[in-house]
Design a protein around this motif. Structure first.
Motif, mmCIF file in Angstrom:
data_model
loop_
_atom_site.group_PDB
_atom_site.id
_atom_site.type_symbol
_atom_site.label_atom_id
_atom_site.label_comp_id
_atom_site.label_asym_id
_atom_site.label_seq_id
_atom_site.Cartn_x
_atom_site.Cartn_y
_atom_site.Cartn_z
ATOM 1 N N MET B 112 0.825 -1.359 0.012
ATOM 2 C CA MET B 112 -0.008 0.167 0.148
ATOM 3 C C MET B 112 0.890 1.261 -0.036
ATOM 4 S SD MET B 112 -2.803 -1.019 -0.338
ATOM 5 C CE MET B 112 -3.929 0.684 -0.037
ATOM 6 N N ARG B 113 2.029 1.315 0.757
ATOM 7 C CA ARG B 113 2.729 2.477 0.720
ATOM 8 C C ARG B 113 3.589 2.653 -0.370
ATOM 9 N NH1 ARG B 113 0.013 2.600 4.803
ATOM 10 N NH2 ARG B 113 -1.154 3.357 3.436
ATOM 11 N N ASP B 116 1.037 3.938 -2.719
ATOM 12 C CA ASP B 116 0.658 5.385 -2.466
ATOM 13 C C ASP B 116 1.675 6.577 -3.026
ATOM 14 O OD1 ASP B 116 -1.484 5.298 -1.058
ATOM 15 O OD2 ASP B 116 -0.694 5.139 1.049
ATOM 16 N N VAL B 117 2.966 6.009 -3.118
ATOM 17 C CA VAL B 117 4.137 6.879 -3.250
ATOM 18 C C VAL B 117 3.821 6.909 -4.982
ATOM 19 C CG1 VAL B 117 6.590 6.947 -3.791
ATOM 20 C CG2 VAL B 117 5.669 6.504 -1.563
ATOM 21 N N LEU B 119 1.518 6.736 -6.798
ATOM 22 C CA LEU B 119 0.156 7.308 -7.307
ATOM 23 C C LEU B 119 0.322 8.823 -7.086
ATOM 24 C CD1 LEU B 119 -2.536 4.924 -6.174
ATOM 25 C CD2 LEU B 119 -1.892 5.456 -8.509
ATOM 26 N N ALA B 120 1.438 8.945 -5.916
ATOM 27 C CA ALA B 120 1.555 10.547 -5.759
ATOM 28 C C ALA B 120 2.002 11.394 -6.619
ATOM 29 C CB ALA B 120 2.486 10.697 -4.263
ATOM 30 N N MET B 121 2.821 10.609 -7.980
ATOM 31 C CA MET B 121 3.044 11.486 -8.914
ATOM 32 C C MET B 121 1.690 11.339 -9.720
ATOM 33 S SD MET B 121 6.863 10.673 -9.674
ATOM 34 C CE MET B 121 7.516 12.080 -10.288
ATOM 35 N N PRO B 122 1.363 12.775 -10.338
ATOM 36 C CA PRO B 122 0.248 12.922 -11.327
ATOM 37 C C PRO B 122 0.486 12.206 -12.681
ATOM 38 C CG PRO B 122 1.292 14.888 -10.986
ATOM 39 C CD PRO B 122 2.053 13.927 -10.277
ATOM 40 N N LEU B 126 5.095 10.395 -14.101
ATOM 41 C CA LEU B 126 6.146 9.423 -13.630
ATOM 42 C C LEU B 126 7.138 9.068 -15.043
ATOM 43 C CD1 LEU B 126 7.419 7.679 -11.186
ATOM 44 C CD2 LEU B 126 5.641 6.256 -11.808
#
Lengths: 307, 274
Positions: B112-113, B116-117, B119-122, B126
């Motif tokens: 999950m983490r 998360d990371v 997905l934190a780039m729009p 990436l």
């Protein structure tokens, strides 16, 4: 609630740190020597050495990394190696243009999607719904880089109403905003339609009718308000996506925003500037997402707090 | 299932239409080498930017190459990269996501983490970041799209696995002494894979758009190899004198994405909301 906010905050910080690490590692994945890549083969060794020292690439990686992290915490995003200007300042100068573009795209998307979505949602299984679906799929199907040039072709060349590119008065922003907003308006239309249909099926609607409210009142006071919660969330999240979608739209319309800055930096192999821009876009995105999440929990207190 | 699929397909006009278009494009991609009317790389500078004619229905591009042949070759490249990336990310996503969710605990947390990371780039930032530093080329392009693509499957399958991993038949398999991985692949994966398959069809459109976007920005397939993205990028310069260069690839691209989307929605309706 407090616990959730704290957790959300920590996750954002963790993401920021991870993105920073990723962006720092990028300079390491360049095949070959990044300094030679920037200066080109056959550059004088003295220049190579000088640039290497300027970029801090002569030190071991962990020292570079810690230095950069320290710099970031003090608001220092290094200098562009081509223009020698401070990267943070360059980015901040470009930001207003991107924000303006994203803002007007959002307005365009709202103007299109709300009427369509609401009509489609209320009149299920009619031509309205089909029309709403069709238009939203069209919006998804035509990507920015095809829609932009097509709009220029029809509305700047064949019928010269709007300027081809650049930034200036209001007429300059119309075509870029439509280009960037088309995808968003498609998603929003779909979301609004679905959300309204979901709400209409809930028992409280029947109850409201049973109380003797008119159809208009039921929809205005009950259905509409409740169905807007997921829509507002999507709008917030998509605002962050707009910032990244702007990369292509800005390239098409020569819009002097942060996306075009990134592409320029990549084309001229200005790696420090590219790194700084990627960081800036990601940080904005993480920030916007976090704010939207918090707003969402305030709007709808029933949601489960982070698994 | 196949029979049922086609029976239903026949009733849904738009889905049927989409299915036909998609099959048509895939056939074009498969036989691209045989059906291009001219050599897509052969330049004929005297004909440059000429509009459509009977012998060259899509006209010529900026180097006097036959546009129709280039679009056909571009179809092959876009669709093969699209399919390849979807298959790789699908397998990666369901294996990593499914196993982490099934094992639970620290594995699930790491999954999950990590996602998360990512997905934190729009959006495609990436991929842009990776390709711009790693350099262009088909392999790097596929790599960049893969890094980004597996997440959606991993998250999706995770939700499904969490739902069914404590059901009675899984417990029964455990009690009867099956090995963990056998239980996972035999019992759990089979019952949780449907949404991921639908996601795969829907993602095909997204991957093709991403590939074309990167090529459009000059970060994907580089000329002279034709791809829809770099063709549109070249065409942009000639908007005034050769509008056919922008119109034809746009129509082809839009119809493909359009049909992938409707087919995906149809499958979603059929598999998930049945």
């Amino acid at each position: 609630m407090k616990k959730y906010l704290l957790k959300r905050f920590l996750i954002s910080i963790f993401s920021l740190w991870a993105i920073f690490t990723f962006v720092s590692l990028l300079i390491r994945i360049i095949p070959g020597d990044p300094v030679i890549m920037m200066l080109g083969e056959g550059a004088p060794p003295a220049n190579v050495k000088k640039l290497r020292r300027e970029l801090g690439l002569d030190k071991p990686f962990y020292i570079q990394y810690l230095n950069d992290l320290n710099g970031l915490l003090h608001g220092n995003l290094k200098k562009s190696w081509i223009t020698g200007k401070d990267n943070l300042r360059t980015i901040l100068n470009r930001y207003p243009a991107t924000i303006t573009l994203a803002f007007f795209s959002m307005i365009f998307a709202i103007l299109i999607s709300f009427p369509l979505g609401i009509l489609g949602g209320l009149k299920k299984d009619t031509l309205w719904e089909k029309g709403a679906t069709f238009i939203s799929v069209m919006g998804i199907s035509i990507p920015h880089f095809a829609l932009g040039p097509l709009l220029i072709l029809f509305f700047s060349i064949l019928i010269p109403i709007f300027p081809v590119s650049g930034m200036g008065g209001f007429s300059h922003i119309v075509l870029p905003a439509i280009t960037l907003g088309s995808g968003l308006s498609a998603y929003l239309t779909k979301m609004i339609k679905k959300s309204i249909q979901n709400e209409l099926e809930k028992p409280y609607v029947l109850c409201a009718y049973a109380k003797g409210l008119s159809k208009f009142e039921v929809i205005k006071n009950h259905v509409f308000k409740n169905s807007m919660i997921p829509v507002i969330t999507l709008m917030g999240l998509q605002f962050g996506v707009l910032l990244s979608g702007a990369i292509i739209t800005e390239t098409i319309f020569s819009w002097p925003g942060i996306g075009r800055l990134l592409i320029r930096a990549i084309e001229s192999r200005d790696y420090p500037l590219a790194q700084a821009t990627i960081l800036a876009i990601s940080f904005t995105y993480i920030f916007v997402t976090a704010v939207v999440d918090v707003i969402y929990t305030i709007l709808d207190p029933r949601i489960k707090f982070y698994e | 299932m196949n029979k049922k699929f086609f029976q239903k397909l026949r009733k849904e006009k738009i889905a049927l239409f989409s299915f036909i278009i998609l099959s048509f494009y895939i056939l074009i991609a498969l036989f691209a080498n045989y059906i291009t009317p001219y050599n897509p790389y052969e330049m004929n500078l005297s004909q440059r930017l000429k509009g459509p004619s009977l012998s060259h229905p899509f006209g010529f591009d900026e180097l006097g190459r036959d546009e129709l042949s280039r679009i056909i070759m571009g179809t092959r490249i876009s669709i093969s990269i699209g399919l390849l990336v979807v298959v790789i990310t699908f397998i990666m996503g369901i294996t990593v996501g499914g196993i982490c969710a099934y094992l639970g605990g620290i594995f699930d947390e790491i999954l999950m983490r990590a996602t998360d990371v990512l997905l934190a780039m729009p959006g495609i930032l990436l991929a842009i970041a990776i390709v711009s530093f790693l350099g262009t080329g088909i392999f790097n392009l596929i790599f960049a799209l893969t890094v980004m693509g597996w997440i959606s499957y991993a998250r999706l399958i995770r939700g499904e696995v969490l739902k069914i991993k404590n059901q009675d038949y899984v417990l029964a398999a455990k009690i009867s002494g099956s090995k963990t991985f056998k239980i996972f692949f035999r019992h759990i994966l089979r019952n949780s894979i449907d949404p991921a398959i639908v996601q795969g069809v829907l993602n095909l459109g997204g991957v093709i758009i991403s590939e074309a976007s990167l090529s459009f920005l000059g970060l994907g397939i580089s000329p002279p190899t034709p791809s829809w993205g770099n063709m549109l990028s070249m065409a942009r310069v000639h908007l005034f004198d050769a509008p056919h260069l922008i119109i034809f690839p746009s129509i082809i691209l839009a119809t493909l994405i359009f049909s992938v989307h409707f087919l995906g929605e149809f499958l979603e309706e059929m598999f998930i909301h049945r």
